[in-house]
Design a protein around this motif. Structure first.
Motif, PDB file in Angstrom:
ATOM      1  N   GLY A   1       0.820  -1.206   0.000  1.00  0.00           N
ATOM      2  CA  GLY A   1       0.000   0.000   0.000  1.00  0.00           C
ATOM      3  C   GLY A   1       0.852   1.254   0.000  1.00  0.00           C
ATOM      4  O   GLY A   1       0.539   2.239  -0.696  1.00  0.00           O
ATOM      5  N   ARG A   2       1.939   1.249   0.754  1.00  0.00           N
ATOM      6  CA  ARG A   2       2.845   2.393   0.784  1.00  0.00           C
ATOM      7  C   ARG A   2       3.464   2.636  -0.588  1.00  0.00           C
ATOM      8  O   ARG A   2       3.612   3.794  -1.034  1.00  0.00           O
ATOM      9  N   ILE A   3       3.818   1.561  -1.275  1.00  0.00           N
ATOM     10  CA  ILE A   3       4.409   1.696  -2.606  1.00  0.00           C
ATOM     11  C   ILE A   3       3.372   2.217  -3.603  1.00  0.00           C
ATOM     12  O   ILE A   3       3.654   3.093  -4.427  1.00  0.00           O
ATOM     13  N   HIS A   4       2.152   1.699  -3.545  1.00  0.00           N
ATOM     14  CA  HIS A   4       1.089   2.194  -4.424  1.00  0.00           C
ATOM     15  C   HIS A   4       0.843   3.684  -4.199  1.00  0.00           C
ATOM     16  O   HIS A   4       0.637   4.446  -5.160  1.00  0.00           O
ATOM     17  N   ASP A   5       0.863   4.117  -2.961  1.00  0.00           N
ATOM     18  CA  ASP A   5       0.652   5.534  -2.670  1.00  0.00           C
ATOM     19  C   ASP A   5       1.739   6.395  -3.302  1.00  0.00           C
ATOM     20  O   ASP A   5       1.463   7.472  -3.846  1.00  0.00           O
ATOM     21  N   ALA A   6       2.981   5.927  -3.238  1.00  0.00           N
ATOM     22  CA  ALA A   6       4.082   6.677  -3.834  1.00  0.00           C
ATOM     23  C   ALA A   6       3.927   6.762  -5.351  1.00  0.00           C
ATOM     24  O   ALA A   6       4.168   7.815  -5.958  1.00  0.00           O
ATOM     25  N   ILE A   7       3.495   5.663  -5.974  1.00  0.00           N
ATOM     26  CA  ILE A   7       3.295   5.661  -7.428  1.00  0.00           C
ATOM     27  C   ILE A   7       2.148   6.583  -7.811  1.00  0.00           C
ATOM     28  O   ILE A   7       2.255   7.377  -8.762  1.00  0.00           O
ATOM     29  N   ASP A   8       1.060   6.517  -7.084  1.00  0.00           N
ATOM     30  CA  ASP A   8      -0.121   7.331  -7.404  1.00  0.00           C
ATOM     31  C   ASP A   8       0.146   8.825  -7.263  1.00  0.00           C
ATOM     32  O   ASP A   8      -0.544   9.650  -7.879  1.00  0.00           O
ATOM     33  N   SER A   9       1.147   9.202  -6.458  1.00  0.00           N
ATOM     34  CA  SER A   9       1.419  10.621  -6.214  1.00  0.00           C
ATOM     35  C   SER A   9       2.204  11.288  -7.334  1.00  0.00           C
ATOM     36  O   SER A   9       2.371  12.511  -7.337  1.00  0.00           O
ATOM     37  N   LEU A  10       2.678  10.524  -8.308  1.00  0.00           N
ATOM     38  CA  LEU A  10       3.527  11.083  -9.354  1.00  0.00           C
ATOM     39  C   LEU A  10       2.720  11.985 -10.284  1.00  0.00           C
ATOM     40  O   LEU A  10       1.675  11.589 -10.795  1.00  0.00           O
ATOM     41  N   GLU A  11       3.215  13.206 -10.503  1.00  0.00           N
ATOM     42  CA  GLU A  11       2.576  14.168 -11.395  1.00  0.00           C
ATOM     43  C   GLU A  11       3.651  14.868 -12.231  1.00  0.00           C
ATOM     44  O   GLU A  11       4.739  15.159 -11.724  1.00  0.00           O
ATOM     45  N   PRO A  12       3.366  15.154 -13.509  1.00  0.00           N
ATOM     46  CA  PRO A  12       4.370  15.796 -14.362  1.00  0.00           C
ATOM     47  C   PRO A  12       4.596  17.263 -13.992  1.00  0.00           C
ATOM     48  O   PRO A  12       3.666  17.972 -13.617  1.00  0.00           O
ATOM     49  N   THR A  13       5.858  17.702 -14.140  1.00  0.00           N
ATOM     50  CA  THR A  13       6.197  19.088 -13.832  1.00  0.00           C
ATOM     51  C   THR A  13       7.575  19.431 -14.388  1.00  0.00           C
ATOM     52  O   THR A  13       8.448  18.576 -14.492  1.00  0.00           O
ATOM     53  N   ASP A  14       7.758  20.669 -14.803  1.00  0.00           N
ATOM     54  CA  ASP A  14       9.059  21.262 -15.118  1.00  0.00           C
ATOM     55  C   ASP A  14       9.811  20.545 -16.244  1.00  0.00           C
ATOM     56  O   ASP A  14       9.220  19.890 -17.090  1.00  0.00           O
ATOM     57  N   SER A  15      11.165  20.710 -16.240  1.00  0.00           N
ATOM     58  CA  SER A  15      12.023  20.270 -17.333  1.00  0.00           C
ATOM     59  C   SER A  15      12.605  18.884 -17.052  1.00  0.00           C
ATOM     60  O   SER A  15      12.230  18.225 -16.084  1.00  0.00           O
ATOM     61  N   THR A  16      13.568  18.459 -17.909  1.00  0.00           N
ATOM     62  CA  THR A  16      14.069  17.082 -17.857  1.00  0.00           C
ATOM     63  C   THR A  16      15.555  17.059 -17.542  1.00  0.00           C
ATOM     64  O   THR A  16      16.392  17.213 -18.426  1.00  0.00           O
ATOM     65  N   ASN A  17      15.893  16.845 -16.284  1.00  0.00           N
ATOM     66  CA  ASN A  17      17.289  16.689 -15.885  1.00  0.00           C
ATOM     67  C   ASN A  17      17.561  15.195 -15.727  1.00  0.00           C
ATOM     68  O   ASN A  17      17.629  14.662 -14.618  1.00  0.00           O
TER      69      ASN A  17
END
Length: 556
Positions: A233-249
């Motif tokens: 469940g902790r891992i799923h929460d971390a995956i679900d929180s991903l959102e796109p933003t900013d540039s590509t380093n």
């Protein structure tokens, strides 16, 4: 169609260590699939001392010696080819080029010829080569005539044991490095990555571990190495929180990913970094060599390999491929949910284990029967012939359940009969670094039939190669001689791509009217042949190839 396979193991070598099975127990097997990996358990250098260079001429013309010869390392060499009749390359089974080409064609565009690598088209299809009983390789060599003069296609097939034969695998410690830059907001990029990671989390074993690193303009460890157990469940929460933003380093992402992998490294586990990105780096280090230098210690000291997963309609193909090649890893491309299942549920689990490291192949063509030859693709995987048995020179990494295919265009001397070529694969044991070799031979009478009447595997190989060849030619006015890097028309044979006949009286080079390969049909004819092949075999992968060829034909 005749096939020849012989084994010539180096004497007095240690046996290969037994390897484990699947990474994801909830996924299907598929040990015979061609999609492969170049996974390494440790750095490729610093192993055993270099052994003598192979196949030095022992007499004028490189004639065959009766009774053979035994080299200093105990291997038997009964053929001493003339200079220029050797072809040497590191094994490479990336498939990203074919996947990205299909994605581009589905959007109504022809792929950039620089992104078309023929060996990745060829290695995207399952083959039925014989497999060894234990670790190591089998070598199968066959071929057939083309429709042009004395030219034939010769196929060298290498296969490892099935992935399902060795029982339980060690636990896996996987660090996922996820691109969350603004370009990843496009459908089929970050959303597909999140869905795939969620599926993997549900199917990993309790004793596996996962870490999660994200990067945009900066990199962040979202989840340190975490044993699954009851923490899914902790891992799923971390995956679900991903959102796109900013540039590509991307450089910062890879560096932080490796630092996280080293910190969470588990003894006795398979430790790997999995980079998911469109590879459109625009901030920080954007050069593959500079990025790899920053993680050199982690790769060399801890043997953590890199698996690159490409996404997106705009994709930094060259950067991702170089990162994986130099990072002892491999690449794949994902465009939809089906691709994601194949990559995350089949490719990665099947090849997370390592069967062979620094694997190289060398094909010795007999100058008495072969006038000219050309390796199709592998442009950036060529190895100097004298480095074949120098185990300090980097090769490719191969896992269980894996096949490798190399295709050659070969012009046979008119009326020639007998030995045509010997193919040898050399690799190091992933644990002991002891060298091993296997060889296979092919005779001229194996080329009696037409390539279009050959067995299913060779016909698919030829169709995929002709397709890649055509795509590399389409931007050059359909075969005007400019075929992209690594392709050479008559008279310009490049870096050991050819062995030229020094006798001009029987010279018969192909004219490349549709492409650079002999007997190349136009895309329309190739589409018809692929359709017929797909109908007869009822193979979904071949059907997909036929559809891609048909689309390319309509766009040209």
């Amino acid at each position: 169609m005749k096939r020849y396979r012989t084994r010539r193991p180096i004497g007095a070598l240690l046996a290969l260590a037994a390897a484990g099975g699947l990474l994801l127990t909830g996924c299907g097997g598929g040990g015979d699939a061609a999609h492969g990996a170049k996974d390494s358990a440790a750095d490729s250098r610093g192993g055993s001392a270099p052994l003598p260079a192979p196949d030095r001429p022992r007499g004028e013309g490189g004639q065959r010696y009766e009774g053979g010869e035994t080299g200093e390392n105990g291997d038997s060499r009964d053929t001493a080819p003339a200079p220029g009749h050797l072809s040497t390359f590191a094994l490479d089974v990336d498939t990203a080029s074919y996947g990205y080409a299909r994605r581009t064609l589905s959007e109504g565009r022809l792929p950039d010829p620089s992104t078309v690598r023929p060996e990745e088209f060829v290695n995207s299809f399952r083959q039925d080569y014989d497999r060894p009983d234990g670790d190591g390789f089998t070598v199968t060599v066959d071929g057939a005539r083309t429709d042009e003069g004395d030219w034939s296609l010769v196929r060298v097939g290498l296969a490892t044991r099935g992935a399902e034969q060795e029982g339980e695998r060690p636990p896996a410690a996987l660090t996922f490095v996820i691109d969350i830059s603004g370009s990843m907001a496009e459908p089929g990029r970050l959303d597909l990555a999140k869905e795939s990671l969620g599926t993997m989390t549900d199917r990993l074993r309790d004793d596996d571990s996962v870490a999660l690193v994200t990067f945009s303009d900066e990199a962040e460890t979202v989840l340190p190495m975490t044993r699954l157990g009851d923490r899914r469940g902790r891992i799923h929460d971390a995956i679900d929180s991903l959102e796109p933003t900013d540039s590509t380093n991307l450089g910062a992402g890879v560096e932080t990913g490796y630092a996280t992998a080293v910190e969470g490294r588990r003894e006795g586990a398979t430790n790997r970094v999995v980079l998911v990105s469109d590879a459109l780096a625009n901030t920080g280090d954007t050069d593959a060599d500079a990025i790899l230098e920053r993680i050199a210690d982690a790769r060399r000291e801890h043997g953590i390999t890199l698996f690159g997963v490409g996404v997106g309609s705009d994709y930094g193909d060259a950067l991702m491929e170089r990162l994986a090649d130099k990072g002892d890893g491999h690449t794949a491309y994902v465009s939809d949910t089906e691709d994601a299942r194949e990559v995350f549920c089949e490719q990665l689990p099947r090849h997370v284990e390592l069967t062979a490291r620094d694997a190289k192949a060398q094909v010795a063509f007999d100058p008495e029967t072969v006038a000219e030859f050309r390796l199709v693709g592998y442009d950036n995987r060529r190895v100097a012939d004298e480095d074949f048995r120098d185990d300090r020179v980097d090769g490719g990494e191969v896992g269980p359940g894996h096949t490798v295919t190399a295709l050659y265009a070969v012009r046979v001397r008119p009326g020639a009969d007998g030995h045509l070529a010997t193919a040898t694969v050399r690799w190091l044991d992933p644990d002991t670094r002891a060298p091993h070799e296997e060889s296979g031979d092919v005779e001229t009478d194996a080329l009696d039939g037409s390539v279009w009447d050959a067995d299913h595997g060779l016909r698919v190989t030829a169709t995929a190669a002709y397709f890649a060849d055509a795509l590399r030619s389409t931007h050059a006015d359909h075969g005007d001689g400019d075929h992209g890097d690594g392709d050479h028309g008559d008279g310009d044979h490049g870096d050991d791509n050819y062995a030229d006949d020094s006798h001009g009286d029987d010279s018969q080079s192909y004219d490349g009217r549709h492409g650079s390969l002999p007997g190349a049909p136009g895309l329309g004819e190739l589409a018809e042949r692929a359709d017929s092949l797909a109908d007869r075999t009822e193979d979904e992968d071949v059907r997909g190839l036929a559809e891609a060829i048909g689309t390319a034909n309509r766009l040209t």
